[in-house]
Design a protein around this motif. Structure first.
Motif, PDB file in Angstrom:
ATOM      1  N   GLY A  96       0.706  -1.198  -0.037  1.00 14.98           N
ATOM      2  CA  GLY A  96      -0.086   0.106  -0.080  1.00 14.98           C
ATOM      3  C   GLY A  96       0.924   1.227  -0.009  1.00 14.98           C
ATOM      4  O   GLY A  96       0.624   2.228  -0.822  1.00 14.98           O
ATOM      5  N   PRO A  97       1.730   1.395   1.087  1.00 20.44           N
ATOM      6  CA  PRO A  97       2.423   2.639   1.123  1.00 20.44           C
ATOM      7  C   PRO A  97       3.538   2.779  -0.031  1.00 20.44           C
ATOM      8  O   PRO A  97       3.751   3.777  -0.621  1.00 20.44           O
ATOM      9  CB  PRO A  97       3.177   2.566   2.541  1.00 20.44           C
ATOM     10  N   LEU A  98       3.748   1.486  -0.486  1.00 13.67           N
ATOM     11  CA  LEU A  98       4.949   1.325  -1.460  1.00 13.67           C
ATOM     12  C   LEU A  98       4.381   1.901  -2.951  1.00 13.67           C
ATOM     13  O   LEU A  98       5.280   2.649  -3.476  1.00 13.67           O
ATOM     14  CB  LEU A  98       5.546   0.097  -1.720  1.00 13.67           C
ATOM     15  N   SER A  99       3.153   1.508  -3.074  1.00 11.47           N
ATOM     16  CA  SER A  99       2.721   1.866  -4.466  1.00 11.47           C
ATOM     17  C   SER A  99       2.435   3.388  -4.683  1.00 11.47           C
ATOM     18  O   SER A  99       2.346   3.984  -5.809  1.00 11.47           O
ATOM     19  CB  SER A  99       1.330   1.381  -4.602  1.00 11.47           C
ATOM     20  N   ILE A 100       2.566   4.168  -3.405  1.00  8.71           N
ATOM     21  CA  ILE A 100       2.407   5.582  -3.648  1.00  8.71           C
ATOM     22  C   ILE A 100       3.748   6.053  -4.533  1.00  8.71           C
ATOM     23  O   ILE A 100       3.522   7.072  -4.971  1.00  8.71           O
ATOM     24  CB  ILE A 100       2.395   6.283  -2.241  1.00  8.71           C
TER      25      ILE A 100
END
Length: 366
Positions: free
Chosen positions: A168-172
């Motif tokens: 989730g955060p990494l996809s930002i």
């Protein structure tokens, strides 16, 4: 509405501004310092720049993230008119004042040191960050208040669920990758007064708000997976350092920068989320010190660089001088002279009230 205190975010803001001071002092000892308007040492410490190349891709984006988070907290108890007025006082007023009265000071010192004819040159200087933040507030406020009105809607629930796993955060980072591919900055860390800095800051500010808006799941995720993010960042920094002489393609650096930041968020959430009187003081001091630190640094460089002493000691001496003089100016001038306070981002309160606040753990990062 009562909100949970987040001391770790306050600490990260203070630490980021502290790193900024050290970073700017390190520039004095680089051969290219004069090209960006810094006083330059005749003896260099180019080895000092190696750790700076790790910091310079995430220290400014971190501040933009934290600023977006700060806006989330500020919105919890203000309507849009109150928030806009408060941000005008806290950001736009110091920015305009700094433009005409603060950045000109270190320009005078630069001119004096190099025997250049004195002239008055108002300019943005290091305060470009404030101008960007105020622009982001104007641009994003309608969207943020719309999200606030629908705080129990499907978007927030979906976002919260999406942030519950490490992807989730990494996809930002994909948004930052697209920014780097579209804008194509010559140097990723060239943020000041560039479109790259503007759009990268806009993304970080926006997602900083969304991370707080999504609830606790983001923080639980970065806490659990902090070493994964730091590991990815370390590998990408190694590639950037050994394969690209510290200037990797922007799309790789964008991922690296966000991984450093998510790892730092996880470490901060675990170790820094507790009240402290030191934090209360430093949280108030950080903003005024950010505004004044450049002309203090230039005075330190002007006084210390001509001295006969080892170059490393000059770096240490300028660092100590900048820290001590900034503290003295904040403690005995900016904090106590009531009419000066608003020009440095401080509330227009009496010394008595301010003293009582310093003993309270509830100073927010707003």
């Amino acid at each position: 509405m009562k909100t949970e205190r987040r001391y770790d975010i306050d600490w990260l803001r203070v630490i980021a501004i502290g790193l900024l001071l050290i970073y700017h002092i390190a520039i004095v000892f680089q051969p290219w310092a004069m090209f960006i308007g810094f006083i330059r040492s005749d003896e260099f410490l180019e080895g000092l720049w190696k750790p700076m190349t790790m910091l310079n891709v995430w220290r400014i984006p971190l501040l933009f993230y934290v600023s977006g988070m700060g806006l989330y907290f500020a919105m919890r108890k203000r309507n849009w008119k109150q928030l806009l007025l408060e941000r005008t006082k806290r950001i736009l007023l110091p920015f305009v004042f700094g433009f005409v009265a603060i950045t000109t000071l270190h320009m005078y010192i630069f001119q004096t040191y190099y025997d250049i004819p004195l002239g008055y040159y108002p300019h943005v200087g290091h305060l470009w960050f404030l101008g960007n933040i105020f622009a982001y507030v104007l641009l994003l406020l309608p969207l943020f208040f719309y999200l606030k009105k629908n705080e129990n809607g499907r978007f927030k629930n979906g976002l919260s669920k999406f942030m519950s796993n490490p992807i989730g955060p990494l996809s930002i980072s994909l948004f930052f990758v697209f920014e780097a591919l579209l804008v194509k900055p010559p140097l990723f860390a060239l943020y000041a007064e560039t479109w790259h800095g503007f759009f990268l800051g806009l993304l970080a500010f926006f997602f900083g708000f969304l991370f707080m808006y999504s609830g606790k799941t983001f923080w639980q995720t970065v806490l659990k997976w902090r070493y994964l993010y730091l590991g990815i960042a370390t590998v990408l920094y190694g590639i950037r350092y050994f394969e690209f002489a510290t200037e990797a393609p922007g799309y790789l650096t964008a991922i690296e920068a966000n991984c450093w930041i998510f790892g730092v968020f996880g470490l901060g959430y675990k170790y820094l989320n507790r009240p402290s009187k030191i934090l209360s003081y430093l949280s108030q001091a950080a903003y005024p010190v950010y505004i004044i630190h450049m002309f203090v640094l230039y005075i330190g460089a002007m006084l210390i660089l001509p001295l006969e002493m080892p170059t490393v000691l000059k770096f240490i001496a300028i660092t100590a001088f900048t820290g001590i003089v900034c503290y003295l100016l904040y403690e005995f001038v900016l904090r106590r002279v009531v009419f000066l306070r608003p020009f440095f981002g401080l509330k227009w309160t009496s010394k008595k009230i301010e003293r009582s606040k310093l003993h309270s753990p509830d100073i927010n990062l707003e």
